[in-house]
Scaffold this motif. Structure first.
Motif, PDB file in Angstrom:
ATOM      1  N   SER A   1       0.697  -1.103  -0.016  1.00  0.00           N
ATOM      2  CA  SER A   1       0.009   0.173   0.085  1.00  0.00           C
ATOM      3  C   SER A   1       0.733   1.244   0.241  1.00  0.00           C
ATOM      4  N   ARG A   2       0.011   2.342  -0.287  1.00  0.00           N
ATOM      5  CA  ARG A   2       0.966   3.595  -0.208  1.00  0.00           C
ATOM      6  C   ARG A   2       1.327   4.134   1.198  1.00  0.00           C
ATOM      7  N   VAL A   3       0.821   3.676   2.163  1.00  0.00           N
ATOM      8  CA  VAL A   3       0.876   3.938   3.402  1.00  0.00           C
ATOM      9  C   VAL A   3       2.211   3.170   3.751  1.00  0.00           C
TER      10      VAL A   3
ATOM     11  N   GLY B   1       5.146   4.777   1.991  1.00  0.00           N
ATOM     12  CA  GLY B   1       5.324   6.096   2.908  1.00  0.00           C
ATOM     13  C   GLY B   1       6.361   5.888   4.042  1.00  0.00           C
ATOM     14  N   LEU B   2       5.866   5.146   4.995  1.00  0.00           N
ATOM     15  CA  LEU B   2       6.505   4.657   6.049  1.00  0.00           C
ATOM     16  C   LEU B   2       7.784   4.369   5.856  1.00  0.00           C
ATOM     17  N   ALA B   3       8.063   3.532   4.789  1.00  0.00           N
ATOM     18  CA  ALA B   3       9.528   3.033   4.452  1.00  0.00           C
ATOM     19  C   ALA B   3      10.239   4.112   3.959  1.00  0.00           C
ATOM     20  N   LYS B   4       9.796   5.283   3.507  1.00  0.00           N
ATOM     21  CA  LYS B   4      10.366   6.250   2.933  1.00  0.00           C
ATOM     22  C   LYS B   4      10.907   6.969   3.862  1.00  0.00           C
ATOM     23  N   THR B   5       9.930   7.414   4.855  1.00  0.00           N
ATOM     24  CA  THR B   5      10.428   8.061   6.173  1.00  0.00           C
ATOM     25  C   THR B   5      11.614   7.683   6.744  1.00  0.00           C
ATOM     26  N   THR B   6      11.539   6.246   7.081  1.00  0.00           N
ATOM     27  CA  THR B   6      12.905   5.624   7.750  1.00  0.00           C
ATOM     28  C   THR B   6      14.087   5.898   7.038  1.00  0.00           C
ATOM     29  N   ARG B   7      14.102   5.767   5.770  1.00  0.00           N
ATOM     30  CA  ARG B   7      15.060   6.360   5.076  1.00  0.00           C
ATOM     31  C   ARG B   7      15.611   7.627   5.070  1.00  0.00           C
ATOM     32  N   VAL B   8      14.645   8.648   5.017  1.00  0.00           N
ATOM     33  CA  VAL B   8      14.903  10.086   5.146  1.00  0.00           C
ATOM     34  C   VAL B   8      15.521  10.350   6.528  1.00  0.00           C
ATOM     35  N   PHE B   9      15.004   9.766   7.597  1.00  0.00           N
ATOM     36  CA  PHE B   9      15.711  10.033   8.859  1.00  0.00           C
ATOM     37  C   PHE B   9      16.958   9.560   9.007  1.00  0.00           C
ATOM     38  N   ASP B  10      16.999   8.182   8.364  1.00  0.00           N
ATOM     39  CA  ASP B  10      18.337   7.756   8.660  1.00  0.00           C
ATOM     40  C   ASP B  10      19.354   8.466   7.755  1.00  0.00           C
TER      41      ASP B  10
END
Length: 409
Positions: free
Chosen positions: A281-283, A286-295
């Protein structure tokens, strides 16, 4: 109008576009999430590294006589609707002891491995998969194989029904596929790293170590030297106590080994094929992308991130994992961290290994349960009538470990 299907040997000169089309529309997986396999333009890349291999295609065409249509027009109407790959090698199926005090010796058997069975969705339930399996078994017997085996997920009911109900295979082993994401930061080996040294073995030294310590492990390939010398094998790494002085060769190491040690080899699957997760899903994306951005923004926090697995990604495969001693689990963890950093430098999305469900070193292998697969099903079929030295291998009891050949991926 009748529609006919013929099974024949893959022709690289004319079949590549048709095979690519079948691969593209055949996702692998169960439930809402599936894996797409991209073979990077070489349909035989997954089998050409074995001693003997074959690729078959199922070609569909309308039942019209050549007299009614020209030969050239008939050829244009033919299409690839299915395919299968297979390879043959010699592996360990048991062990024997000659006399007390002597180490056991491996019992080898010739085995065929079937993989990459695909049938276009619009042509399923027509017996095409069965035709492909039967044709592959016929070739395997002609090559002297005593057994044939295949692997599938425990949720792939159509595949299991085909092989067990219609083709006479037995559900044989259920190893686990353990997957660890590759982060944007390098991993340390943990608090135990200061007590561990890691050295890279030459292919010749690695062969000595494997043959003397692991040749009686089930499915150990007799041609382990070919595996270790293959360009896709990125190296074999040995971890041991920091207080131990490396003697320089595997032979000297095995004469007087340290209290604890572990070994693993790394295979470059990234240059053979790539995977892509579909159906999330898009959700979740999106959550996966958020972890990459913070990392990426705060690497010193060492936040576990999920790489972008929703576009094609490559991976490194760990094989030949083993060791001895009370601290082996910690050394396996150190080796896995080393492999993770190699995969990071190599631009991979994940690091993968496959072990027996009862593997003693399993707890030392870092992995994410959500990405891993518990209960990969290996099915085995006896092709010959002779008993051999081990008897009927399909009825044997599973040992604690298996050797997963990276060429089988």
């Amino acid at each position: 109008m009748d529609y006919h299907v013929a099974v024949r040997v893959f022709d690289p000169e004319r079949d590549c576009p048709g095979v690519e089309a079948v691969e593209t529309i055949c996702d692998v997986g169960t439930g809402k999430v599936s894996l797409f396999t991209d073979l990077l333009g070489d349909p035989t890349s997954r089998i050409r590294h074995t001693p003997a291999s074959l690729m078959l295609v199922a070609e569909g065409f309308n039942g019209i006589d050549a007299d009614e249509k020209g030969e050239e027009e008939n050829e244009k109407e033919k299409e690839i609707v299915g395919l299968i790959r297979g390879c043959i090698k010699t592996v360990t199926c048991g062990a024997k002891t000659f006399r007390k005090g002597k180490p056991p010796s491996p019992i080898y058997t010739k085995i065929a491995y079937t993989l990459g069975l695909r049938v276009s969705p619009g042509f399923r339930r027509r017996g095409i998969a069965l035709k492909l399996v039967i044709a592959m078994e016929k070739w395997s017997k002609s090559m002297g194989a005593d057994y044939a085996y295949m692997a599938t997920s425990n949720g792939n009911e159509p595949s299991l029904r085909l092989f067990t109900d219609r083709c006479g295979y037995t559900q044989f082993r259920t190893p686990d596929i353990l997957v660890h994401p590759v982060f944007a930061h390098r991993l340390r080996s943990g608090s135990y790293s200061s007590k561990t040294n890691i050295v890279e073995l030459s292919p010749s030294d690695a062969e000595i170590l494997y043959r003397l310590r692991f040749s009686t492990t089930e499915f150990f390939p007799c041609d382990i030297d070919s595996v270790l010398h293959n360009p896709l094998s990125l190296g074999t790494f040995l971890a041991f106590n920091a207080s131990y002085v490396w003697p320089g060769t595997a032979s000297a190491f095995l004469i007087d080994p340290p209290e604890s040690w572990a070994v693993v080899s790394v295979w470059n699957s990234k240059d053979v094929f790539r995977l892509q997760i579909r159906g999330c899903s898009r959700v979740k994306r999106g959550l996966a992308k958020t972890t990459r951005v913070f990392d990426k923004a705060f690497p010193w926090l060492r936040i576990p991130s999920i790489p972008n697995l929703f576009r094609p990604f490559g991976f490194y495969f760990l094989y030949g994992m083993g060791g001895e001693g009370p601290d082996t689990h910690k050394m396996v963890t150190a080796l896995c961290s080393h492999a993770h950093n190699m995969a990071m430098d190599g631009g991979c999305g994940v690091v993968v290994t496959e072990v027996a469900s009862s593997e003693p070193l399993r707890d030392g292998i870092p992995h994410w349960k959500r990405l891993s697969l518990s209960g990969d099903v290996w099915c085995l079929k006896r092709l010959c009538d002779g008993d051999g030295e081990v008897g009927d291998w399909t009825k044997s009891i599973s040992g604690p470990s298996i050797f997963v050949d990276p060429r089988d991926l």
